[in-house]
Scaffold this motif. Structure first.
Motif, PDB file in Angstrom:
ATOM      1  N   PHE A  31      63.308  13.921  10.432  1.00  0.00           N
ATOM      2  CA  PHE A  31      63.317  15.273  10.982  1.00  0.00           C
ATOM      3  C   PHE A  31      64.700  15.542  11.555  1.00  0.00           C
ATOM      4  CE2 PHE A  31      62.428  18.789  13.785  1.00  0.00           C
ATOM      5  CZ  PHE A  31      61.356  19.457  13.201  1.00  0.00           C
ATOM      6  N   ARG A  43      61.474  22.175  18.677  1.00  0.00           N
ATOM      7  CA  ARG A  43      60.899  22.250  17.330  1.00  0.00           C
ATOM      8  C   ARG A  43      60.317  20.912  16.906  1.00  0.00           C
ATOM      9  NH1 ARG A  43      65.319  25.724  16.498  1.00  0.00           N
ATOM     10  NH2 ARG A  43      66.640  24.035  15.715  1.00  0.00           N
ATOM     11  N   PHE A  44      61.048  19.821  17.211  1.00  0.00           N
ATOM     12  CA  PHE A  44      60.496  18.517  16.834  1.00  0.00           C
ATOM     13  C   PHE A  44      59.246  18.194  17.648  1.00  0.00           C
ATOM     14  CE2 PHE A  44      59.916  14.001  17.704  1.00  0.00           C
ATOM     15  CZ  PHE A  44      59.544  13.615  16.434  1.00  0.00           C
ATOM     16  N   SER A  46      57.038  20.171  18.869  1.00  0.00           N
ATOM     17  CA  SER A  46      55.915  20.936  18.311  1.00  0.00           C
ATOM     18  C   SER A  46      55.422  20.309  17.011  1.00  0.00           C
ATOM     19  CB  SER A  46      56.336  22.389  18.070  1.00  0.00           C
ATOM     20  OG  SER A  46      56.650  23.029  19.289  1.00  0.00           O
ATOM     21  N   HIS A  47      56.374  19.869  16.196  1.00  0.00           N
ATOM     22  CA  HIS A  47      56.027  19.213  14.935  1.00  0.00           C
ATOM     23  C   HIS A  47      55.227  17.944  15.194  1.00  0.00           C
ATOM     24  CE1 HIS A  47      56.453  17.666  10.858  1.00  0.00           C
ATOM     25  NE2 HIS A  47      56.973  16.551  11.350  1.00  0.00           N
ATOM     26  N   TYR A  48      55.690  17.133  16.139  1.00  0.00           N
ATOM     27  CA  TYR A  48      54.985  15.874  16.406  1.00  0.00           C
ATOM     28  C   TYR A  48      53.605  16.129  17.000  1.00  0.00           C
ATOM     29  CZ  TYR A  48      53.891  11.138  17.666  1.00  0.00           C
ATOM     30  OH  TYR A  48      53.255   9.927  17.755  1.00  0.00           O
ATOM     31  N   SER A  50      51.655  18.414  16.463  1.00  0.00           N
ATOM     32  CA  SER A  50      50.714  18.927  15.459  1.00  0.00           C
ATOM     33  C   SER A  50      49.899  17.804  14.819  1.00  0.00           C
ATOM     34  CB  SER A  50      51.460  19.710  14.375  1.00  0.00           C
ATOM     35  OG  SER A  50      52.246  18.844  13.561  1.00  0.00           O
TER      36      SER A  50
END
Length: 216
Positions: A31, A43-44, A46-48, A50
């Motif tokens: 990422f 952003r990362f 939020s990605h994690y 998820s």
């Protein structure tokens, strides 16, 4: 350290400002993340989140180094200070903050921060390196505070010194010509052993890659 985590069965999320060929060849989830940007960190995170998975180990390893001539008492500039603190100090704090809910889901989480012996105030006998030295000393302070805040929650916090490592961080030949310098693979292997060997009894301490404790 990605190789050693993968070898031991971890699912690895590898972050870098630019995803290079070496990362793409590893069986990990990469990422793009810039620790100098709070938006990128967000952003990362939020990605994690998820994935709704616990985060067992967080390794904060990013680093920058200004040329010696540009990090001296007579020459260090606000822009150098800002970038160095963003990457070494503010970024690791904000990334940990953003991932804290996932960290606290883990059974025995560990946070490891790549500091430097240069950040030891007690060990400073040479001066210079103002942005680099101060940012690492500040990181040590943050790591110690995290250890105190998170100990009752079972989180181990470690500060690490990699020693002299032959890498692209130092653009001069000083490190390459140092007899104590090692290749990144050796440093990573030894540091990973330190991380896996420490528990709550050692939280909030500062370790050399060779396994001995360093002074603040």
């Amino acid at each position: 350290m990605t190789h050693y985590q993968l070898w031991q069965g971890y699912t690895v999320f590898a972050l870098d400002r630019v995803i290079g060929r070496e990362l793409k060849e590893l069986p990990c989830q990469e990422f793009e993340c810039d620790l100098a940007s709070s938006d990128s960190i967000g952003r990362f995170a939020s990605h994690y989140r998820s994935f709704d998975e616990p985060l067992d180990v967080l390794l904060n390893i990013a680093g920058v180094m200004a040329p010696k001539a540009g990090d001296a008492l007579e020459s260090v500039a606000p822009s150098t200070l800002l970038l160095t603190f963003q990457v070494h100090t503010f970024g690791p704090l904000l990334l940990t903050q953003a991932l804290l809910p996932s960290i606290l889901q883990a059974r025995s989480p560990t946070l490891a921060f790549m500091s430097s012996r240069v950040g030891s105030i007690a060990d400073n006998s040479s001066g210079g390196a103002y942005s680099y030295r101060a940012s690492k000393a500040a990181l040590n302070s943050i790591g110690k505070s995290m250890a105190m805040d998170l100990k009752e929650k079972g989180v181990v916090v470690l500060l690490l010194h990699p020693g002299f490592v032959i890498s692209g961080l130092d653009k001069t030949d000083d490190t390459r010509n140092n007899p104590e310098a090692v290749m990144p693979e050796e440093a990573a292997e030894k540091l990973w052993k330190v991380v896996r060997a420490k528990g709550l009894a050692e939280t909030g301490t500062f370790w050399h890659r060779e396994g001995f404790e360093l002074p603040w």
